[in-house]
Design a protein around this motif. Structure first.
Motif, PDB file in Angstrom:
ATOM      1  N   LEU A  50       0.828  -1.212   0.000  1.00  0.00           N
ATOM      2  CA  LEU A  50       0.000   0.000   0.000  1.00  0.00           C
ATOM      3  C   LEU A  50       0.862   1.262   0.000  1.00  0.00           C
ATOM      4  CD1 LEU A  50      -2.837  -1.019   2.494  1.00  0.00           C
ATOM      5  CD2 LEU A  50      -3.101  -0.517   0.048  1.00  0.00           C
ATOM      6  N   LEU A  51       1.973   1.216   0.749  1.00  0.00           N
ATOM      7  CA  LEU A  51       2.858   2.381   0.761  1.00  0.00           C
ATOM      8  C   LEU A  51       3.482   2.575  -0.623  1.00  0.00           C
ATOM      9  CD1 LEU A  51       4.102   4.725   2.253  1.00  0.00           C
ATOM     10  CD2 LEU A  51       5.866   3.170   3.121  1.00  0.00           C
ATOM     11  N   ALA A  52       3.937   1.510  -1.234  1.00  0.00           N
ATOM     12  CA  ALA A  52       4.495   1.603  -2.591  1.00  0.00           C
ATOM     13  C   ALA A  52       3.438   2.127  -3.566  1.00  0.00           C
ATOM     14  CB  ALA A  52       5.020   0.239  -3.042  1.00  0.00           C
ATOM     15  N   SER A  53       2.205   1.696  -3.384  1.00  0.00           N
ATOM     16  CA  SER A  53       1.117   2.147  -4.254  1.00  0.00           C
ATOM     17  C   SER A  53       0.905   3.659  -4.188  1.00  0.00           C
ATOM     18  CB  SER A  53      -0.179   1.415  -3.893  1.00  0.00           C
ATOM     19  OG  SER A  53      -1.233   1.843  -4.729  1.00  0.00           O
ATOM     20  N   CYS A  54       1.154   4.257  -3.025  1.00  0.00           N
ATOM     21  CA  CYS A  54       1.029   5.719  -2.901  1.00  0.00           C
ATOM     22  C   CYS A  54       1.956   6.418  -3.889  1.00  0.00           C
ATOM     23  CB  CYS A  54       1.378   6.178  -1.489  1.00  0.00           C
ATOM     24  SG  CYS A  54       0.182   5.679  -0.238  1.00  0.00           S
ATOM     25  N   TYR A  55       3.181   5.942  -3.976  1.00  0.00           N
ATOM     26  CA  TYR A  55       4.169   6.549  -4.879  1.00  0.00           C
ATOM     27  C   TYR A  55       3.819   6.264  -6.339  1.00  0.00           C
ATOM     28  CZ  TYR A  55       6.851   7.658  -0.743  1.00  0.00           C
ATOM     29  OH  TYR A  55       7.238   8.173   0.474  1.00  0.00           O
ATOM     30  N   ARG A  56       3.461   5.018  -6.646  1.00  0.00           N
ATOM     31  CA  ARG A  56       3.107   4.668  -8.028  1.00  0.00           C
ATOM     32  C   ARG A  56       1.872   5.435  -8.485  1.00  0.00           C
ATOM     33  NH1 ARG A  56       4.400  -0.486  -6.416  1.00  0.00           N
ATOM     34  NH2 ARG A  56       2.224  -0.977  -6.090  1.00  0.00           N
ATOM     35  N   ALA A  57       0.841   5.466  -7.642  1.00  0.00           N
ATOM     36  CA  ALA A  57      -0.400   6.154  -8.013  1.00  0.00           C
ATOM     37  C   ALA A  57      -0.173   7.651  -8.177  1.00  0.00           C
ATOM     38  CB  ALA A  57      -1.487   5.892  -6.966  1.00  0.00           C
ATOM     39  N   SER A  58       0.652   8.232  -7.314  1.00  0.00           N
ATOM     40  CA  SER A  58       0.951   9.665  -7.428  1.00  0.00           C
ATOM     41  C   SER A  58       1.689   9.966  -8.724  1.00  0.00           C
ATOM     42  CB  SER A  58       1.773  10.131  -6.226  1.00  0.00           C
ATOM     43  OG  SER A  58       1.013  10.018  -5.036  1.00  0.00           O
ATOM     44  N   LEU A  59       2.634   9.120  -9.095  1.00  0.00           N
ATOM     45  CA  LEU A  59       3.357   9.320 -10.353  1.00  0.00           C
ATOM     46  C   LEU A  59       2.445   9.110 -11.557  1.00  0.00           C
ATOM     47  CD1 LEU A  59       6.777   7.685  -9.452  1.00  0.00           C
ATOM     48  CD2 LEU A  59       6.310  10.131  -9.824  1.00  0.00           C
ATOM     49  N   ARG A  60       1.513   8.182 -11.456  1.00  0.00           N
ATOM     50  CA  ARG A  60       0.544   7.958 -12.537  1.00  0.00           C
ATOM     51  C   ARG A  60      -0.320   9.209 -12.734  1.00  0.00           C
ATOM     52  NH1 ARG A  60      -0.472   3.115 -11.371  1.00  0.00           N
ATOM     53  NH2 ARG A  60      -1.997   3.494  -9.758  1.00  0.00           N
ATOM     54  N   VAL A  61      -0.795   9.793 -11.629  1.00  0.00           N
ATOM     55  CA  VAL A  61      -1.578  11.033 -11.705  1.00  0.00           C
ATOM     56  C   VAL A  61      -0.705  12.157 -12.272  1.00  0.00           C
ATOM     57  CG1 VAL A  61      -2.768  12.810 -10.348  1.00  0.00           C
ATOM     58  CG2 VAL A  61      -3.230  10.388  -9.918  1.00  0.00           C
ATOM     59  N   ALA A  62       0.536  12.244 -11.827  1.00  0.00           N
ATOM     60  CA  ALA A  62       1.456  13.268 -12.339  1.00  0.00           C
ATOM     61  C   ALA A  62       1.620  13.130 -13.848  1.00  0.00           C
ATOM     62  CB  ALA A  62       2.808  13.164 -11.641  1.00  0.00           C
ATOM     63  N   ASP A  63       1.759  11.910 -14.334  1.00  0.00           N
ATOM     64  CA  ASP A  63       1.876  11.677 -15.779  1.00  0.00           C
ATOM     65  C   ASP A  63       0.612  12.121 -16.510  1.00  0.00           C
ATOM     66  OD1 ASP A  63       4.482  10.688 -15.799  1.00  0.00           O
ATOM     67  OD2 ASP A  63       3.832   8.597 -15.596  1.00  0.00           O
ATOM     68  N   GLU A  64      -0.550  11.804 -15.942  1.00  0.00           N
ATOM     69  CA  GLU A  64      -1.818  12.215 -16.563  1.00  0.00           C
ATOM     70  C   GLU A  64      -1.921  13.728 -16.661  1.00  0.00           C
ATOM     71  OE1 GLU A  64      -4.730  10.310 -14.082  1.00  0.00           O
ATOM     72  OE2 GLU A  64      -4.224   8.310 -14.838  1.00  0.00           O
ATOM     73  N   LEU A  65      -1.360  14.429 -15.679  1.00  0.00           N
ATOM     74  CA  LEU A  65      -1.406  15.890 -15.653  1.00  0.00           C
ATOM     75  C   LEU A  65      -0.329  16.524 -16.533  1.00  0.00           C
ATOM     76  CD1 LEU A  65      -1.819  16.333 -11.800  1.00  0.00           C
ATOM     77  CD2 LEU A  65      -3.588  16.756 -13.522  1.00  0.00           C
ATOM     78  N   GLY A  66       0.694  15.772 -16.869  1.00  0.00           N
ATOM     79  CA  GLY A  66       1.827  16.311 -17.609  1.00  0.00           C
ATOM     80  C   GLY A  66       2.873  16.946 -16.713  1.00  0.00           C
ATOM     81  N   ALA A  67       2.873  16.618 -15.438  1.00  0.00           N
ATOM     82  CA  ALA A  67       3.846  17.168 -14.494  1.00  0.00           C
ATOM     83  C   ALA A  67       5.234  16.600 -14.784  1.00  0.00           C
ATOM     84  CB  ALA A  67       3.441  16.834 -13.060  1.00  0.00           C
ATOM     85  N   ARG A  68       6.235  17.469 -14.774  1.00  0.00           N
ATOM     86  CA  ARG A  68       7.624  17.052 -15.007  1.00  0.00           C
ATOM     87  C   ARG A  68       8.419  16.991 -13.709  1.00  0.00           C
ATOM     88  NH1 ARG A  68       9.110  14.436 -18.636  1.00  0.00           N
ATOM     89  NH2 ARG A  68      10.995  15.527 -19.183  1.00  0.00           N
ATOM     90  N   THR A  69       8.004  17.779 -12.699  1.00  0.00           N
ATOM     91  CA  THR A  69       8.677  17.765 -11.399  1.00  0.00           C
ATOM     92  C   THR A  69       7.639  17.491 -10.315  1.00  0.00           C
ATOM     93  OG1 THR A  69       8.440  20.162 -11.211  1.00  0.00           O
ATOM     94  CG2 THR A  69      10.538  19.345 -12.054  1.00  0.00           C
ATOM     95  N   VAL A  70       7.956  16.546  -9.446  1.00  0.00           N
ATOM     96  CA  VAL A  70       7.041  16.156  -8.373  1.00  0.00           C
ATOM     97  C   VAL A  70       7.820  16.100  -7.064  1.00  0.00           C
ATOM     98  CG1 VAL A  70       5.485  14.363  -7.505  1.00  0.00           C
ATOM     99  CG2 VAL A  70       5.629  14.798  -9.968  1.00  0.00           C
ATOM    100  N   ALA A  71       7.294  16.752  -6.033  1.00  0.00           N
ATOM    101  CA  ALA A  71       7.924  16.756  -4.715  1.00  0.00           C
ATOM    102  C   ALA A  71       7.091  15.921  -3.745  1.00  0.00           C
ATOM    103  CB  ALA A  71       8.070  18.183  -4.201  1.00  0.00           C
ATOM    104  N   PHE A  72       7.734  14.935  -3.132  1.00  0.00           N
ATOM    105  CA  PHE A  72       7.093  14.022  -2.187  1.00  0.00           C
ATOM    106  C   PHE A  72       7.588  14.272  -0.765  1.00  0.00           C
ATOM    107  CE2 PHE A  72       6.718  11.221  -5.937  1.00  0.00           C
ATOM    108  CZ  PHE A  72       5.505  10.574  -5.726  1.00  0.00           C
TER     109      PHE A  72
END
Length: 169
Positions: free
Chosen positions: A96-118
């Motif tokens: 579930l913790l790994a899924s948080c990172y994967r899901a966030s990056l998937r959403v970032a890709d959908e948005l076209g985000a190039r930089t993401v801060a966690f």
């Protein structure tokens, strides 16, 4: 290839396309990172979260999933909200913790985000041991198929920074 960057500091002071919020399932603010993002980001974030709750997220955002809103007054275009798991000594919730990172990056890709801060998801009130959280975060981000050019881990204190530095090598 995604570049990993480590910063010790305040996530709400970062400038990035997207900031990841370690949210609670209500999406309506709380303590820690979640409260700080809502306070600094202003009412626009809460307004969008309320709309999500009135719509398809009526029961809240499930653990391990992610959703985006405006970033309001933050130096970002979006906030990606994800709900980390509470640590358990008796149940392996690392997926579930790994899924948080994967899901966030998937959403970032959908948005076209190039930089993401966690932030270091689940290491605050959810009590995930920071060394293990760092291992999961770094391995998951490195293994993710993403168009995000830079993932920045913004770590609140020396201990978290050292744990992530040991993993990011």
């Amino acid at each position: 290839m995604t570049t990993l960057t480590l910063v010790q500091g305040d996530l709400t002071r970062e400038s990035a396309d997207a900031l990841v919020n370690a949210a609670n399932s209500s999406l309506l603010g709380g303590g820690g990172v979640d409260g700080a993002i809502h306070r600094r980001g202003g009412p626009a974030i809460l307004e969008e979260c309320r709309r999500l709750r009135a719509g398809h997220l009526g029961k809240g955002l499930p653990t391990g999933q992610a959703v985006a809103t405006t970033a309001g007054d933050l130096e970002a275009r979006w906030v990606i909200h994800t709900v980390g798991p509470v640590y358990s000594d008796t149940e392996d919730r690392s997926g579930l913790l790994a899924s948080c990172y994967r899901a966030s990056l998937r959403v970032a890709d959908e948005l076209g985000a190039r930089t993401v801060a966690f932030p270091a998801i689940s290491t605050g009130v959810y009590r995930w041991p920071v060394d293990d959280a760092a291992r999961i975060a770094v391995e998951t981000v490195r293994g993710a198929a993403t168009s995000v050019a830079e993932v920045r881990f913004v770590l609140f204190d020396d201990r978290a920074y050292a744990a992530f530095a040991a993993r990011a090598g």
